[in-house]
Every structure is written in C-alpha cells, then in structure tokens.
Scaffold this motif. Structure first.
Motif, mmCIF file in Angstrom:
data_model
loop_
_atom_site.group_PDB
_atom_site.id
_atom_site.type_symbol
_atom_site.label_atom_id
_atom_site.label_comp_id
_atom_site.label_asym_id
_atom_site.label_seq_id
_atom_site.Cartn_x
_atom_site.Cartn_y
_atom_site.Cartn_z
ATOM 1 N N GLU A 143 40.962 1.457 -37.409
ATOM 2 C CA GLU A 143 40.073 1.458 -36.378
ATOM 3 C C GLU A 143 38.963 2.109 -36.846
ATOM 4 N N LYS A 144 37.792 1.760 -36.395
ATOM 5 C CA LYS A 144 36.511 2.557 -36.591
ATOM 6 C C LYS A 144 36.357 3.748 -35.810
ATOM 7 N N GLY A 145 35.953 4.788 -36.283
ATOM 8 C CA GLY A 145 35.662 5.822 -35.158
ATOM 9 C C GLY A 145 34.974 6.981 -36.029
ATOM 10 N N TRP A 146 35.095 8.086 -35.159
ATOM 11 C CA TRP A 146 34.380 9.378 -35.816
ATOM 12 C C TRP A 146 35.440 10.296 -36.145
ATOM 13 N N VAL A 147 35.221 11.165 -37.131
ATOM 14 C CA VAL A 147 35.794 12.226 -37.678
ATOM 15 C C VAL A 147 35.202 13.691 -37.387
ATOM 16 N N ILE A 148 35.865 14.265 -36.687
ATOM 17 C CA ILE A 148 35.205 15.843 -36.446
ATOM 18 C C ILE A 148 35.977 16.932 -37.093
ATOM 19 N N PRO A 149 35.314 17.649 -37.882
ATOM 20 C CA PRO A 149 35.971 18.789 -38.336
ATOM 21 C C PRO A 149 36.323 19.904 -37.217
ATOM 22 N N ILE A 150 37.515 20.589 -37.251
ATOM 23 C CA ILE A 150 37.906 21.318 -36.186
ATOM 24 C C ILE A 150 38.703 22.357 -36.904
ATOM 25 N N LEU A 151 38.925 23.401 -36.162
ATOM 26 C CA LEU A 151 39.684 24.540 -36.846
ATOM 27 C C LEU A 151 41.389 24.317 -37.033
ATOM 28 N N GLY A 152 41.762 23.251 -36.209
ATOM 29 C CA GLY A 152 43.082 22.681 -36.714
ATOM 30 C C GLY A 152 43.023 21.634 -37.606
ATOM 31 N N GLU A 154 41.053 17.967 -38.501
ATOM 32 C CA GLU A 154 40.322 17.056 -38.181
ATOM 33 C C GLU A 154 40.691 16.370 -36.621
ATOM 34 N N PHE A 155 39.720 15.993 -35.998
ATOM 35 C CA PHE A 155 40.051 15.059 -34.699
ATOM 36 C C PHE A 155 39.325 13.637 -35.086
ATOM 37 N N PHE A 156 40.194 12.629 -34.714
ATOM 38 C CA PHE A 156 39.693 11.314 -34.810
ATOM 39 C C PHE A 156 39.638 10.806 -33.598
ATOM 40 N N LEU A 157 38.597 9.994 -33.353
ATOM 41 C CA LEU A 157 38.733 8.998 -32.024
ATOM 42 C C LEU A 157 37.814 7.756 -32.378
ATOM 43 N N SER A 158 38.025 6.766 -31.479
ATOM 44 C CA SER A 158 37.537 5.569 -31.573
ATOM 45 C C SER A 158 35.993 5.907 -31.334
ATOM 46 N N ARG A 159 35.218 4.762 -31.914
ATOM 47 C CA ARG A 159 33.744 4.654 -31.860
ATOM 48 C C ARG A 159 33.479 4.303 -30.201
ATOM 49 N N ARG A 160 34.023 3.239 -29.857
ATOM 50 C CA ARG A 160 33.663 2.718 -28.669
ATOM 51 C C ARG A 160 34.768 2.483 -27.542
ATOM 52 N N PHE A 161 34.589 2.531 -26.294
ATOM 53 C CA PHE A 161 35.782 2.828 -25.229
ATOM 54 C C PHE A 161 35.080 1.802 -24.312
ATOM 55 N N GLY A 162 36.026 0.631 -24.177
ATOM 56 C CA GLY A 162 35.508 -0.291 -23.355
ATOM 57 C C GLY A 162 36.130 0.017 -21.782
ATOM 58 N N PHE A 163 35.725 -0.609 -20.706
ATOM 59 C CA PHE A 163 36.082 -0.617 -19.443
ATOM 60 C C PHE A 163 35.975 -1.906 -18.748
ATOM 61 N N ALA A 164 36.881 -1.933 -17.723
ATOM 62 C CA ALA A 164 37.007 -3.371 -16.946
ATOM 63 C C ALA A 164 37.306 -3.118 -15.600
ATOM 64 N N ASP A 165 37.430 -4.212 -14.765
ATOM 65 C CA ASP A 165 37.784 -4.189 -13.256
ATOM 66 C C ASP A 165 39.277 -3.952 -12.849
ATOM 67 N N GLY A 166 39.660 -2.910 -12.221
ATOM 68 C CA GLY A 166 40.917 -2.796 -11.747
ATOM 69 C C GLY A 166 41.185 -2.614 -10.433
ATOM 70 N N ILE A 167 42.292 -2.046 -9.887
ATOM 71 C CA ILE A 167 42.845 -2.007 -8.511
ATOM 72 C C ILE A 167 43.239 -0.814 -8.074
ATOM 73 N N MET A 168 42.839 -0.050 -7.044
ATOM 74 C CA MET A 168 43.122 1.234 -6.603
ATOM 75 C C MET A 168 43.844 1.050 -5.331
ATOM 76 N N GLY A 169 44.504 2.115 -4.660
ATOM 77 C CA GLY A 169 45.032 2.054 -3.425
ATOM 78 C C GLY A 169 46.187 1.245 -3.093
ATOM 79 N N GLY A 170 47.079 0.803 -4.028
ATOM 80 C CA GLY A 170 48.229 0.496 -3.768
ATOM 81 C C GLY A 170 49.019 1.508 -3.040
ATOM 82 N N ASN A 171 50.044 1.330 -2.100
ATOM 83 C CA ASN A 171 50.548 2.429 -1.732
ATOM 84 C C ASN A 171 52.003 1.837 -1.001
ATOM 85 N N LEU A 172 52.871 3.018 -0.765
ATOM 86 C CA LEU A 172 54.255 2.666 -0.239
ATOM 87 C C LEU A 172 54.571 4.151 0.711
ATOM 88 N N TRP A 173 55.034 4.040 1.961
ATOM 89 C CA TRP A 173 55.607 5.004 2.616
ATOM 90 C C TRP A 173 57.029 5.201 2.964
#
Length: 303
Positions: A143-152, A154-173
């Motif tokens: 994975e292409k990402g960023w490395v951040i030096p931290i006290l613990g 290194e922290f690694f995370l992806s460079r890019r984060f996608g987003f998409a259409d979803g659904i909210m509000g399904g429910n049951l009583w």
C-alpha cells in the motif's frame, strides 16, 4: 421458541432508509485489545446524525490472514446523509478528525483505505502534517502511504481514502411486555445484522432505547421522542397512542450499510434471530411514508 408464526409476529410494514455517502477504512493493531480501543474511539459519539457529526460503526472483523499487515483488523464505516449540501467536505472533516485523533493516537494501530473510487480524499497527506516535516511517503504492506514518526515508533496510513454512496436508516422495532424480552430480541437482532459484511449498527450495543420522530414541538430541535410509541404515554395519549395492549417496552436497532441489498440481508438475519425470543409480541419498523427517503425495506418480503 416464540409460538407466533412469522407472518403474525412481523408486521406488514417497511423500514424507510435514505441515501448517504460513506467512507470505509481498515484499522489494524497488534491484538484484539488494542484494536477494540481504536475502533471504540474512532466510532465514538456517532450514534445519530441528529447531534453527531456522522454515524459510524464496525462492519466486520478480519483475521490476520485477511489484512495487508498480517494483524487482526476491523472494517469501519463513517456515514453522513446525502441530503447535506456540504456532504463531501463534511465527510472529509469527519474522517480526518477521527483518524488523526483516535487511530493515530492508539498504540500499535494502522489505518488503510477500503474504497478504491475515482473520487477520494488525500487524508494521508493531511494527517501526516502531524509529523512536523519528519513524515515521509513510503510503500508498505502493498500500500502507498505516509509514515509518521511518533513516540511509540511509527504510524502508517494510506495516502488516499475513497468514498461512495451508501444507505442509512434501516431499522427494526421490537415490542414486548417487559424490558428484558425487548432487549434480548434487540441484542440478538443487532448481533445477527452485524455479522453481515457491509452493514453497521451505530447505537450503544447496537440498540436504541429512544426511537425518534422527525420534528418537535420545539422549533430549535429537528427530532424528538416518538410519543405515540412510548408505552408510558399510552394512557395520556389515549386513541393517539400506537402502543399495542400489553406492550411495556419497545427497543430499536438502526442499520447503515454499503447498499440496499446489504441492508435487506442484514434485516432478514435480524428478524430471524429476534423471532426466536420467547414472549416477543411484535417486530415492526419505522417509516415516514416516504418523506425521509426512498430506500424501502418491506419486512414481509424478507420472511
């Protein structure tokens, strides 16, 4: 086992979902304890968009053999309503804040993108500014990402984060003659729905005790208690009450997910699990006659 037939137990109605946009990330950690800490923090205060910045939850857990870095992982979703005019900018702010303040800060955690979409946020670069010019780009775990030096370390995370259409509000009583039965049914339903990849529950333990309706008698709030379904208001409201005779407690689960089919599968699983609870009097769902959203989940079609 509940003696009622499914068609008798489940009301012939529908849950009314509405469209969202969502981000989906994979959080990994060295063990389940620290993974749970990271996901609990990252999804905190995210039950309802009524007063939270988003609705968030864990979709499913991945075994070490299923993650890029060979460690236990959790797939987490962040949803915001599509009807927000600033939905894209708002979701980016949500994810930036929650990844930087709750995943970066958790010992041993890493964060990977899960949505490969044409549009994306450059969140890795923005979070990496915490590195104060000591951050750097690298490719790790495929994975292409960023490395951040931290006290613990290194922290690694992806460079890019996608987003998409979803659904909210399904429910049951879940209607019952006592609190224990209603909670038992809702708990079983929440666990069953959470077993479906792509679906999340957002309330504490997956269960909401305070189902709401849109609008209020106060002009400064957009939602309020669903009085017609409050058992303690049955006598006060008289004919306006919609609480069946003998019902003393109603619990709700709310479902968000990647698409409508995912929510239908999760709703079916939830109904099947809750229907086994002895003493459960009714399974129903909340809707607003199509005024809130156009994503309908008809309960009788599922059984």
């Amino acid at each position: 086992m509940n003696p009622l037939k499914r068609s008798e137990l489940v009301e012939d109605t529908y849950a009314e979902g509405f469209r969202s946009i969502y981000g989906e990330v994979l959080i990994t950690a060295r063990d389940r304890k620290w993974l749970d800490h990271a996901t609990s923090a990252a999804t905190g205060h995210a039950s309802s968009t009524i007063m939270c910045d988003c609705e968030a939850g864990v979709s499913h857990i991945l075994e070490p053999t299923e993650t890029p870095d060979g460690r236990v992982g959790a797939v987490v979703q962040f949803h915001v309503p599509r009807f927000r005019k600033d939905r894209r900018e708002h979701l980016e702010r949500v994810m930036l804040a929650r990844i930087s303040q709750n995943v970066l800060t958790c010992p041993t955690a890493r964060c990977f993108n899960r949505l490969d979409t044409e549009d994306y946020y450059k969140l890795g670069r923005k979070v990496a500014f915490f590195g104060d010019r000591h951050q750097y780009r690298d490719e790790r775990f495929g994975e292409k990402g960023w490395v951040i030096p931290i006290l613990g370390g290194e922290f690694f995370l992806s460079r890019r984060f996608g987003f998409a259409d979803g659904i909210m509000g399904g429910n049951l009583w879940f209607f019952a003659g006592d609190e224990d039965t209603a909670i038992d049914a809702a708990e079983r339903a929440a666990i069953a729905s959470e077993s479906i990849p792509g679906c999340i529950t957002t309330f504490p333990g997956g269960v909401a005790a305070s189902g709401s309706k849109a609008g209020s008698s106060y002009d400064f709030t957009i939602a309020s208690t669903y009085a017609e379904f409050c058992p303690t208001l049955k006598d006060k409201l008289g004919e306006k009450s919609k609480v069946p005779e003998g019902v003393r407690c109603i619990m709700e689960i709310i479902l968000n997910g990647s698409d409508l089919e995912c929510l239908k599968t999760a709703t079916r699983a939830a109904i099947e699990a809750a229907a086994e609870v002895p003493g459960l009097m009714r399974i129903s769902a909340g809707n607003y006659g199509g005024r809130l959203g156009k994503s309908f989940i008809h309960l009788h079609e599922l059984i």
